[in-house]
Motif scaffolding. Structure first.
Motif, mmCIF file in Angstrom:
data_model
loop_
_atom_site.group_PDB
_atom_site.id
_atom_site.type_symbol
_atom_site.label_atom_id
_atom_site.label_comp_id
_atom_site.label_asym_id
_atom_site.label_seq_id
_atom_site.Cartn_x
_atom_site.Cartn_y
_atom_site.Cartn_z
ATOM 1 N N LEU A 29 0.738 -1.355 0.087
ATOM 2 C CA LEU A 29 -0.004 0.063 -0.017
ATOM 3 C C LEU A 29 0.847 1.276 0.069
ATOM 4 C CD1 LEU A 29 -2.997 -1.067 2.470
ATOM 5 C CD2 LEU A 29 -3.190 -0.801 0.081
ATOM 6 N N LEU A 32 2.025 1.750 -3.513
ATOM 7 C CA LEU A 32 1.062 2.375 -4.386
ATOM 8 C C LEU A 32 0.733 3.966 -3.875
ATOM 9 C CD1 LEU A 32 -1.619 -0.707 -4.247
ATOM 10 C CD2 LEU A 32 -0.306 0.152 -6.243
ATOM 11 N N ALA A 33 0.952 4.111 -2.584
ATOM 12 C CA ALA A 33 0.490 5.585 -2.322
ATOM 13 C C ALA A 33 1.653 6.410 -2.966
ATOM 14 C CB ALA A 33 0.496 5.699 -0.868
ATOM 15 N N THR A 40 -3.820 9.219 -3.049
ATOM 16 C CA THR A 40 -3.639 9.067 -2.042
ATOM 17 C C THR A 40 -4.117 10.282 -0.882
ATOM 18 O OG1 THR A 40 -1.991 7.628 -2.355
ATOM 19 C CG2 THR A 40 -2.207 8.245 -0.041
ATOM 20 N N LEU A 163 3.605 4.288 5.320
ATOM 21 C CA LEU A 163 3.182 2.828 5.384
ATOM 22 C C LEU A 163 4.452 1.745 5.026
ATOM 23 C CD1 LEU A 163 -0.264 3.356 3.179
ATOM 24 C CD2 LEU A 163 0.265 2.733 5.795
#
Length: 191
Positions: A29, A32-33, A40, A163
């Protein structure tokens, strides 16, 4: 007794695997962010707006059991403020993202100043506090110089980095714990 020990070991192994899998998901994640910082940031802005609306409802509900008239007024006023800000953010998430970026800049600036003051006046590892303070001030400055354009990426990138680092640390912690448990098990069986 042996069954209890085996059950505890099995539960520990499952928890370790869960920590590693959870860490891998958080790291994914985070990546991806990092690749979609604007999306995001908007998602975080919408989440903040929704949380504020829920907070407004909680304050209004609390007003019914507040007791005194004064407490009722304060609960309702807080509910109105929460609701206004929450609905404002939900109706314009980009403005909410800009506000979050301003808060991040203020946070980094305040943190940097406090750490530098602590490094100069405090005790302990003052060099590391000073370095951390300088880095925080540099981050605040970088975001401020690029503002308002930095609002499009800053919150998403910072959240993604957090994250990713959290996920990687969970993976490493799970692996280290598993290796330590594996090393202890043969020694306990021999003893």
């Amino acid at each position: 007794m042996a069954t209890e020990s085996t059950t505890n070991e099995s539960m520990q192994a499952q928890l370790q695997r869960g920590g590693i899998v959870g860490g891998a998901l958080l790291a994914l994640l985070g990546v991806l962010a990092l690749f979609t910082p604007f999306i995001t940031g908007i998602a975080l802005s919408i989440l903040l707006g929704a949380a504020l609306v829920v907070g407004a409802l909680v304050h209004v509900a609390a007003a019914f059991s507040a007791g005194s008239a004064r407490s009722v007024v304060w609960q309702v006023l807080l509910g109105v403020v929460y609701g206004f800000v929450g609905i404002s953010i939900l109706s314009n998430p980009i403005l909410g993202l800009t506000t979050l970026t301003v808060l991040v800049i203020a946070f980094f600036a305040a943190e940097g100043i406090l750490q530098l003051v602590w490094a100069v006046t405090g005790e302990g590892s003052r060099v590391w506090l000073g370095i951390s303070g300088v880095v925080s001030l540099l981050l605040a400055g970088m975001l401020l110089v690029g503002f308002p354009a930095s609002a499009l990426w800053a919150v998403g990138v910072l959240f993604g980095v957090d994250l990713l680092v959290t996920g990687l640390s969970m993976i490493m912690h799970g692996r280290t714990t598993r290796e330590a448990t594996s090393a202890e098990t043969p020694a306990e069986a021999a003893g």
